[in-house]
Design an enzyme around this catalytic site. Structure first.
Site, PDB file in Angstrom:
ATOM      1  N   ASP A  14      11.590 -13.117   3.698  1.00  0.00           N
ATOM      2  CA  ASP A  14      10.324 -13.681   3.217  1.00  0.00           C
ATOM      3  C   ASP A  14       9.162 -13.417   4.177  1.00  0.00           C
ATOM      4  OD1 ASP A  14      11.462 -14.783   0.902  1.00  0.00           O
ATOM      5  OD2 ASP A  14      12.076 -16.588   1.965  1.00  0.00           O
ATOM      6  N   ASP A 123       9.969 -26.502   1.463  1.00  0.00           N
ATOM      7  CA  ASP A 123       9.328 -26.080   2.709  1.00  0.00           C
ATOM      8  C   ASP A 123       7.820 -25.924   2.572  1.00  0.00           C
ATOM      9  OD1 ASP A 123      11.623 -26.179   4.194  1.00  0.00           O
ATOM     10  OD2 ASP A 123      12.178 -24.103   3.801  1.00  0.00           O
ATOM     11  N   SER A 172      20.269 -16.990   0.812  1.00  0.00           N
ATOM     12  CA  SER A 172      19.075 -17.352   1.572  1.00  0.00           C
ATOM     13  C   SER A 172      19.507 -18.362   2.628  1.00  0.00           C
ATOM     14  CB  SER A 172      18.030 -17.955   0.628  1.00  0.00           C
ATOM     15  OG  SER A 172      17.039 -18.595   1.384  1.00  0.00           O
TER      16      SER A 172
END
Ligand code: ARG
Length: 395
Positions: A14, A123, A172
Site C-alpha cells: 500500500d 486504520d 495483508s
C-alpha cells in the site's frame, strides 16, 4: 513539483504504491517516515526501498519504548480485548505513528499529510483523527480516494518495479511488538481454516507433549519480571512472544465489527498479549473487591472501544485512564500460566494484596467463617425475588 507530502511508510504494498501516486498524480515531493514499533523489519532495506521510489528524504524512528510504555502497558491495565478477543495491536500503534508523522511534518514544513489506508478499514479512522487533532493540512489517502483494490495495486506495483514478497501477495499483514494481524486471501471465506503457513510467530506443528510454564510478576498492573528474571519492557514482551509462541499459544481467529460497519474475518498471532492480559485480569480478580471487578469490566470495555475506533485523543479516554490507573495500586503479584499444545491457562496466583483468605474459604475444620450468619443474609438477599415469584404464580 508543487509541494511536499509526508507519508508513514512501511515498505509494503500500500505505502509503496502511495509514494508513486503522490509523485505522479499529485505532483508532490514525498518525505517518508518509518516508525519502528517492533515490526521486526530491516530498517536499512526499507530506507533503500524508499530511496528507490525516489523520495526526497526518509526518516526512521525507533518508537518501541514509547509504544510499550505509553500504549501497550495502559492496554494491559485495561485488559483491552476488543470484542473479547482482539488485543488492539494495530489499533494501539496508529495514534503513535500519526503523532510521529506530525512531528516530522513540522520539521519538514510539508504541505500535505498522506497515508496508505483504504476506505474499508479502521486504520483510516485512527490516522485521520490523530492527524486532524494536530494539523489543518490536507490529508491525501490515494488508496481510499481512488477506490483501489489489491489486484490493481499489485499490477501497478509490478509496472513500477516495486517488489512485493510472497506472503504479502497472499495476505495483508500488519505487525508490531504486540501482535501480528493477518487478513485477506483465503481467509476471506470465514469457514476456511487458516493455512499453517499464515503463521510465523506461533508454532502449529510438532508441538511438545510436555507443558511449559510462565511466571509473570506484576507491579501496579505492569509486568516487570518473567520466570524470575527482571526484564526491560521490550525484552519482556519479546520473551513471552517467543516462549508462548513456541508452545503454540496465541492464535486468535474471530469475526470483527469494523468501525465503518463491515464485518471482517480477522486472524491474529498475539502470544504475549494473550498471556499478559489473561494473567493481569486474573490477578485483578484476586486483589479487587467484587464491586471493583464488576465496574472495571465496563470501563475496560469502553476503553477498548475508544482505542479500537480511533478515539485515542478523546477526553473520555483520559478520564478512563485516570480511573484505571487508580485501580492498579494493588495489582501487584505473580501469576503462573501453564501452556500445552496451543492451550494456555492460569494455574496459580499470589499477591500481598490478596483478598482471598484461606481461613474464610476453607471447607476444613480450621474455618473461621460462621455459617450460621449466612441464613439471614440469604433470606434478605432473595427477598424481593422470591416475593415476585410467589405473586406471579398466584396470577
Ligand atoms: N482488524 C485489525 C484492526 O483494525 C487489524 C487490521 C490490520 N491492518 C492492516 N492494515 N492489515 O486493528
Amino acid at each position: 513539483m508543487t509541494g511536499k507530502a509526508i507519508l508513514a511508510f512501511s515498505g509494503g504494498l500500500d505505502t509503496s504504491v502511495v509514494v508513486k501516486y503522490l509523485q505522479e498524480q499529485h505532483n508532490l515531493d514525498v518525505v517518508t517516515v518509518t516508525i519502528d514499533v517492533g515490526q521486526g523489519d530491516d530498517q536499512k532495506k526499507i530506507a533503500a526501498k524508499a530511496k528507490k521510489l525516489g523520495v526526497k528524504r526518509h526518516y526512521n524512528i525507533d518508537a518501541r519504548k514509547e509504544f510499550v510504555e505509553k500504549y501497550i502497558f495502559p492496554s494491559i491495565k485495561a485488559n483491552a480485548l476488543y470484542q473479547k478477543k482482539y488485543c488492539l495491536a494495530t489499533a494501539l500503534a496508529r495514534p503513535l505513528i500519526a503523532e510521529k508523522v506530525l512531528e516530522i511534518a513540522k520539521k519538514e514544513k510539508v504541505t500535505a499529510l498522506a497515508h496508505g489506508c483504504s476506505g474499508k478499514g479502521n486504520d483510516q479512522v485512527r490516522f485521520d483523527i490523530t492527524l486532524r487533532a494536530g494539523s489543518n493540512l490536507p490529508i491525501i489517502a490515494p488508496i481510499r480516494d481512488m477506490n483501489l483494490d489489491r489486484t490493481t495495486e499489485l499490477k501497478f506495483a509490478n509496472k513500477h518495479g516495486i517488489k512485493i514478497d510472497n506472503v504479502a501477495k497472499r495476505f495483508s499483514i500488519d505487525q508490531n511488538l504486540w501482535g501480528r494481524a493477518i487478513e485477506g486471501g483465503v481467509l476471506e471465506d470465514p469457514f476456511n481454516e487458516p493455512p499453517a503457513d499464515a503463521f510465523i510467530w506461533v508454532k502449529t506443528k510438532n508441538l511438545s507433549t510436555k507443558p511449559s510454564y510462565l511466571e509473570i510478576k506484576f507491579e501496579k498492573g505492569v509486568p516487570v519480571a518473567v520466570d524470575g528474571k527482571v526484564m526491560q519492557p521490550i525484552n519482556l514482551i519479546e520473551y513471552i512472544n517467543k516462549k508462548a509462541g513456541a508452545a503454540g499459544v496465541g492464535i486468535v481467529d474471530h469475526i470483527e465489527d469494523r468501525v465503518v460497519g463491515i464485518k471482517s474475518r480477522e486472524v491474529y498471532e498475539t502470544p504475549a498479549a494473550s498471556c499478559l492480559i489473561e494473567a493481569h485480569s486474573d490477578l485483578e480478580k484476586m486483589v479487587h473487591t467484587k464491586h471493583e471487578t464488576k465496574f472495571k469490566a465496563i470501563v475496560d470495555d469502553e476503553w477498548s472501544w475508544l482505542a479500537y475506533s480511533g478515539l485515542w485523543q478523546d477526553p473520555l479516554k483520559s478520564n478512563l485512564d485516570a480511573f484505571i490507573e487508580e485501580s492498579q495500586s494493588r495489582v501487584t503479584g505473580t501469576v503462573k500460566i501453564k501452556m500445552l499444545q496451543g492451550s494456555m491457562r492460569v494455574v496459580g496466583r499470589k499477591s500481598k494484596y490478596s483478598l482471598y483468605s484461606h481461613d474464610i474459604a476453607t471447607y476444613g475444620s480450621e474455618s473461621t467463617f460462621d455459617q450460621k450468619l449466612a441464613k439471614g443474609f440469604v433470606e434478605l438477599w432473595g427477598m424481593q425475588s422470591t416475593e415476585a415469584n410467589k405473586l406471579q404464580k398466584k396470577r
